[in-house]
Structures are given as structure tokens and as C-alpha cells.
Design a protein around this motif. Sequence first.
Motif, PDB file in Angstrom:
ATOM      1  N   GLY A 224      -3.127  64.663 -25.273  1.00 15.77           N
ATOM      2  CA  GLY A 224      -3.081  65.686 -24.077  1.00 15.77           C
ATOM      3  C   GLY A 224      -1.609  66.060 -23.524  1.00 15.77           C
ATOM      4  O   GLY A 224      -0.503  65.141 -23.982  1.00 15.77           O
ATOM      5  N   SER A 225      -1.753  66.074 -22.169  1.00 14.24           N
ATOM      6  CA  SER A 225      -0.727  66.291 -21.025  1.00 14.24           C
ATOM      7  C   SER A 225      -1.560  66.428 -19.793  1.00 14.24           C
ATOM      8  O   SER A 225      -2.253  66.271 -19.166  1.00 14.24           O
ATOM      9  N   VAL A 226      -0.046  65.523 -19.167  1.00 10.13           N
ATOM     10  CA  VAL A 226      -0.246  65.292 -17.778  1.00 10.13           C
ATOM     11  C   VAL A 226       0.919  66.407 -17.028  1.00 10.13           C
ATOM     12  O   VAL A 226       2.107  66.413 -17.560  1.00 10.13           O
TER      13      VAL A 226
ATOM     14  N   LYS B 186      11.380  60.523 -14.397  1.00 13.57           N
ATOM     15  CA  LYS B 186      11.934  59.395 -14.390  1.00 13.57           C
ATOM     16  C   LYS B 186      10.086  58.707 -14.376  1.00 13.57           C
ATOM     17  O   LYS B 186       9.185  59.198 -13.318  1.00 13.57           O
ATOM     18  N   ASP B 187       9.689  57.759 -15.598  1.00  9.87           N
ATOM     19  CA  ASP B 187       8.813  56.510 -15.474  1.00  9.87           C
ATOM     20  C   ASP B 187       8.498  55.907 -14.264  1.00  9.87           C
ATOM     21  O   ASP B 187       8.968  55.136 -13.370  1.00  9.87           O
ATOM     22  N   PRO B 188       7.240  56.317 -13.570  1.00  8.55           N
ATOM     23  CA  PRO B 188       6.836  55.406 -12.334  1.00  8.55           C
ATOM     24  C   PRO B 188       6.967  54.220 -12.330  1.00  8.55           C
ATOM     25  O   PRO B 188       7.106  53.256 -11.259  1.00  8.55           O
ATOM     26  N   TYR B 189       6.730  53.694 -13.907  1.00 12.14           N
ATOM     27  CA  TYR B 189       6.460  52.398 -14.253  1.00 12.14           C
ATOM     28  C   TYR B 189       7.469  51.385 -14.382  1.00 12.14           C
ATOM     29  O   TYR B 189       8.014  50.257 -13.786  1.00 12.14           O
ATOM     30  N   SER B 190       8.410  51.714 -14.944  1.00 16.94           N
ATOM     31  CA  SER B 190       9.086  51.759 -15.289  1.00 16.94           C
ATOM     32  C   SER B 190      10.474  51.381 -13.825  1.00 16.94           C
ATOM     33  O   SER B 190      11.563  50.754 -14.441  1.00 16.94           O
ATOM     34  N   THR B 191      10.829  52.144 -13.444  1.00 12.12           N
ATOM     35  CA  THR B 191      10.949  52.250 -11.788  1.00 12.12           C
ATOM     36  C   THR B 191      10.462  51.484 -10.984  1.00 12.12           C
ATOM     37  O   THR B 191      11.101  51.457  -9.807  1.00 12.12           O
ATOM     38  N   GLY B 192       9.556  50.843 -10.562  1.00 15.02           N
ATOM     39  CA  GLY B 192       8.737  50.366  -9.877  1.00 15.02           C
ATOM     40  C   GLY B 192       8.010  50.790  -8.457  1.00 15.02           C
ATOM     41  O   GLY B 192       7.491  50.483  -7.722  1.00 15.02           O
ATOM     42  N   CYS B 193       7.716  52.517  -8.831  1.00 20.49           N
ATOM     43  CA  CYS B 193       7.650  53.250  -8.036  1.00 20.49           C
ATOM     44  C   CYS B 193       6.171  53.451  -7.627  1.00 20.49           C
ATOM     45  O   CYS B 193       5.942  53.370  -7.189  1.00 20.49           O
TER      46      CYS B 193
ATOM     47  N   TRP C 287       0.570  58.642 -17.762  1.00 19.68           N
ATOM     48  CA  TRP C 287       0.935  59.415 -16.269  1.00 19.68           C
ATOM     49  C   TRP C 287       2.285  59.855 -16.759  1.00 19.68           C
ATOM     50  O   TRP C 287       3.009  59.820 -17.941  1.00 19.68           O
ATOM     51  N   GLY C 288       1.895  60.780 -15.985  1.00 18.20           N
ATOM     52  CA  GLY C 288       4.150  61.814 -16.355  1.00 18.20           C
ATOM     53  C   GLY C 288       4.832  61.442 -15.192  1.00 18.20           C
ATOM     54  O   GLY C 288       4.815  60.098 -14.754  1.00 18.20           O
ATOM     55  N   ASN C 289       5.873  61.706 -15.672  1.00 20.99           N
ATOM     56  CA  ASN C 289       6.920  62.198 -14.779  1.00 20.99           C
ATOM     57  C   ASN C 289       6.793  62.049 -13.502  1.00 20.99           C
ATOM     58  O   ASN C 289       6.030  62.670 -12.777  1.00 20.99           O
TER      59      ASN C 289
ATOM     60  N   GLU D 113      -2.090  61.302 -13.575  1.00 19.75           N
ATOM     61  CA  GLU D 113      -2.555  60.419 -13.790  1.00 19.75           C
ATOM     62  C   GLU D 113      -3.208  61.204 -14.577  1.00 19.75           C
ATOM     63  O   GLU D 113      -4.376  61.695 -14.276  1.00 19.75           O
ATOM     64  N   VAL D 114      -3.716  60.331 -16.013  1.00 24.47           N
ATOM     65  CA  VAL D 114      -5.346  60.445 -16.499  1.00 24.47           C
ATOM     66  C   VAL D 114      -6.426  59.531 -17.164  1.00 24.47           C
ATOM     67  O   VAL D 114      -5.513  58.863 -17.411  1.00 24.47           O
TER      68      VAL D 114
END
Length: 147
Positions: A86-88, A33-40, A111-113, A77-78
Motif C-alpha cells: 500500500g502507501s503511507v 529522507k528515510d527517518p531510519y537511515s538518518t537516525g531521526c 514507513w514513509g519519508n 508508519e503502518v
Amino acid sequence: MKTRVIAAAAAAAAASVVVLTALPASASSLDGKDPYSTGCNSSAYSVRSASIKNQIGDSLGSVYLYWSPTCKTNWTEVRVSTSGHGSVNVYTDDGRSALFSYSAGNGGHHWGNMLYAPGVCAWGTGTVVAGTGTVNHGSGTTADACG
């Protein structure tokens, strides 16, 4: 009568196998899951960082490993040029990873998941392609952090 009992037992065994393979012990509803959309991200902080460097050692950005104490998750995150893509990836020492590819834009912040990772070590990698030629391609890996 015996045929029905055998068929029912076989169906029950197959169902239990599906449950075991679908939900490994390390699985979490936050994995992937996306850390920003989940609020983490609200309680998160960077625990490790490294430079993203090209083959001759020039810095093309930075890679960060994040930890959320509230969600007990890690992600990578980059921060790179806005034209970079690119990729994370975040890895855990129990063999899991979460790869995410990003496109240019977003102010160079990508950022990644997440992976649920209490009590395990994690580390992150990041790559960037900021133009043509190998001097515009870079990668970096954070040290691991164990929690």
C-alpha cells in the motif's frame, strides 16, 4: 557595451529566480529522507495513531504519525499483515506531503519519508491491500498533531 550590461542583468535575474524556486522557505535537507537511515528515529515517538479499516469497519492494521524532536520531522508508519502492500503519506498544514508506496514483506512494518515540520500541524494516512476483494483493502487517517 550596453548589450553586455543588459545581458548580465538578465542572467543575474534569471539566477535569482532559479534559487527562489529551487529552495522554498519551508524546505529542509531532511525533507523526503528515510527517518531510519538518518537516525531521526532514535528520538522519535508516535504522537497519533488510527486503525486502518476496510469498508465494513474491520481493522486491517494501524497507521502512526511520528515526531522526532531531535530532527523536528514527522513521518507516517503502518503495521499491517506481511502480505499487505500500500502507501503511507504525511501531510503538513502548510501544503506539503510525502507519499511513499510499500511492498509486501518487512514483517508488515513500513514507513514513509520525513517532512521538516516545527511549528506546523501534521497528520498521516495509510492504506493496505492484503488480498483480493474490497474487504481486503483498507485505509486510515490519524488526527493532526501541532508542534
